[in-house]
Scaffold this motif. Structure first.
Motif, PDB file in Angstrom:
ATOM      1  N   ALA A  77      -5.945 -50.159  -7.903  1.00 36.21           N
ATOM      2  CA  ALA A  77      -6.195 -48.764  -8.276  1.00 36.21           C
ATOM      3  C   ALA A  77      -7.438 -48.244  -7.561  1.00 36.21           C
ATOM      4  O   ALA A  77      -7.460 -47.099  -7.087  1.00 36.21           O
ATOM      5  N   MET A  78      -8.468 -49.077  -7.466  1.00 34.77           N
ATOM      6  CA  MET A  78      -9.704 -48.679  -6.775  1.00 34.77           C
ATOM      7  C   MET A  78      -9.433 -48.456  -5.288  1.00 34.77           C
ATOM      8  O   MET A  78      -9.909 -47.467  -4.714  1.00 34.77           O
ATOM      9  N   VAL A  79      -8.671 -49.326  -4.668  1.00 32.73           N
ATOM     10  CA  VAL A  79      -8.341 -49.181  -3.241  1.00 32.73           C
ATOM     11  C   VAL A  79      -7.586 -47.873  -3.010  1.00 32.73           C
ATOM     12  O   VAL A  79      -7.876 -47.137  -2.058  1.00 32.73           O
ATOM     13  N   GLN A  80      -6.632 -47.567  -3.885  1.00 36.07           N
ATOM     14  CA  GLN A  80      -5.882 -46.314  -3.745  1.00 36.07           C
ATOM     15  C   GLN A  80      -6.804 -45.104  -3.902  1.00 36.07           C
ATOM     16  O   GLN A  80      -6.680 -44.132  -3.173  1.00 36.07           O
ATOM     17  N   ALA A  81      -7.724 -45.177  -4.857  1.00 37.47           N
ATOM     18  CA  ALA A  81      -8.654 -44.071  -5.084  1.00 37.47           C
ATOM     19  C   ALA A  81      -9.543 -43.856  -3.862  1.00 37.47           C
ATOM     20  O   ALA A  81      -9.758 -42.722  -3.413  1.00 37.47           O
ATOM     21  N   ILE A  82     -10.057 -44.950  -3.312  1.00 33.75           N
ATOM     22  CA  ILE A  82     -10.917 -44.847  -2.121  1.00 33.75           C
ATOM     23  C   ILE A  82     -10.121 -44.339  -0.933  1.00 33.75           C
ATOM     24  O   ILE A  82     -10.587 -43.482  -0.176  1.00 33.75           O
ATOM     25  N   ALA A  83      -8.885 -44.828  -0.777  1.00 35.61           N
ATOM     26  CA  ALA A  83      -8.033 -44.359   0.321  1.00 35.61           C
ATOM     27  C   ALA A  83      -7.779 -42.862   0.200  1.00 35.61           C
ATOM     28  O   ALA A  83      -7.720 -42.148   1.209  1.00 35.61           O
ATOM     29  N   GLY A  84      -7.656 -42.379  -1.040  1.00 35.86           N
ATOM     30  CA  GLY A  84      -7.462 -40.949  -1.245  1.00 35.86           C
ATOM     31  C   GLY A  84      -8.657 -40.147  -0.767  1.00 35.86           C
ATOM     32  O   GLY A  84      -8.505 -39.072  -0.180  1.00 35.86           O
ATOM     33  N   VAL A  85      -9.839 -40.657  -0.995  1.00 34.20           N
ATOM     34  CA  VAL A  85     -11.047 -39.966  -0.561  1.00 34.20           C
ATOM     35  C   VAL A  85     -11.201 -40.058   0.964  1.00 34.20           C
ATOM     36  O   VAL A  85     -11.581 -39.090   1.624  1.00 34.20           O
ATOM     37  N   LEU A  86     -10.892 -41.212   1.525  1.00 36.33           N
ATOM     38  CA  LEU A  86     -11.070 -41.414   2.965  1.00 36.33           C
ATOM     39  C   LEU A  86      -9.928 -40.861   3.795  1.00 36.33           C
ATOM     40  O   LEU A  86     -10.058 -40.735   5.012  1.00 36.33           O
ATOM     41  N   GLY A  87      -8.804 -40.558   3.164  1.00 35.88           N
ATOM     42  CA  GLY A  87      -7.628 -40.071   3.886  1.00 35.88           C
ATOM     43  C   GLY A  87      -7.838 -38.683   4.449  1.00 35.88           C
ATOM     44  O   GLY A  87      -8.897 -38.064   4.280  1.00 35.88           O
ATOM     45  N   PRO A  88      -6.798 -38.180   5.096  1.00 35.41           N
ATOM     46  CA  PRO A  88      -6.906 -36.842   5.680  1.00 35.41           C
ATOM     47  C   PRO A  88      -7.119 -35.781   4.615  1.00 35.41           C
ATOM     48  O   PRO A  88      -6.639 -35.912   3.497  1.00 35.41           O
ATOM     49  N   VAL A  89      -7.856 -34.767   4.983  1.00 38.22           N
ATOM     50  CA  VAL A  89      -8.125 -33.666   4.053  1.00 38.22           C
ATOM     51  C   VAL A  89      -6.860 -32.836   3.946  1.00 38.22           C
ATOM     52  O   VAL A  89      -6.281 -32.439   4.974  1.00 38.22           O
ATOM     53  N   PRO A  90      -6.388 -32.579   2.728  1.00 37.98           N
ATOM     54  CA  PRO A  90      -5.165 -31.794   2.595  1.00 37.98           C
ATOM     55  C   PRO A  90      -5.364 -30.352   3.075  1.00 37.98           C
ATOM     56  O   PRO A  90      -6.458 -29.801   2.962  1.00 37.98           O
ATOM     57  N   GLU A  91      -4.309 -29.796   3.630  1.00 36.72           N
ATOM     58  CA  GLU A  91      -4.356 -28.399   4.078  1.00 36.72           C
ATOM     59  C   GLU A  91      -4.454 -27.489   2.864  1.00 36.72           C
ATOM     60  O   GLU A  91      -3.786 -27.728   1.864  1.00 36.72           O
TER      61      GLU A  91
END
Length: 119
Positions: free
Chosen positions: A102-116
């Protein structure tokens, strides 16, 4: 506030080390050096657990009854304390892995591309 943040940091670091140790012991009983070596090897030589961190963590996990230990002889015929996962430790490992994912997914969400922005 600063003390709380620091405490959370310690818990995160301890929790991560605990997870790594429990995961390593999932593969079978190991002595301290074997655990440290396995973590280093499986991480591509990136993670190095120092003795000063490893043994307090092992003692903490043993107090929590997540691991058990017994003295045995190593392959080099030297006496060493071997640690193994208990039933409670296997259950804790499942919980810790779930939290970690869950933590990895949360961090990936922050580090991922910025939504349009929506139009």
């Amino acid at each position: 506030m600063a003390k709380e943040v620091y405490q959370n940091r310690i818990e995160l670091l301890q929790g991560t080390l605990d997870l790594l140790i429990l995961e390593t012991l999932r593969w079978g009983a190991q002595h301290g050096y074997g655990i440290s070596h396995a973590i280093r090897a499986r991480s591509g030589e990136v993670l190095q657990v120092e003795t000063g961190s490893l043994y307090p963590a092992l003692h903490r996990l043993e107090r929590q009854k997540w691991i058990a230990s017994q003295w045995r002889l190593t392959e080099q015929n030297q006496r060493a304390k071997f640690y193994e996962l208990t039933t409670a430790g296997k259950e804790q490992l499942v919980r810790d892995r779930s939290k970690w994912e869950a933590m990895v997914q949360a961090i990936a969400g922050v580090l991922g591309p910025v939504p349009e922005p929506e139009a």
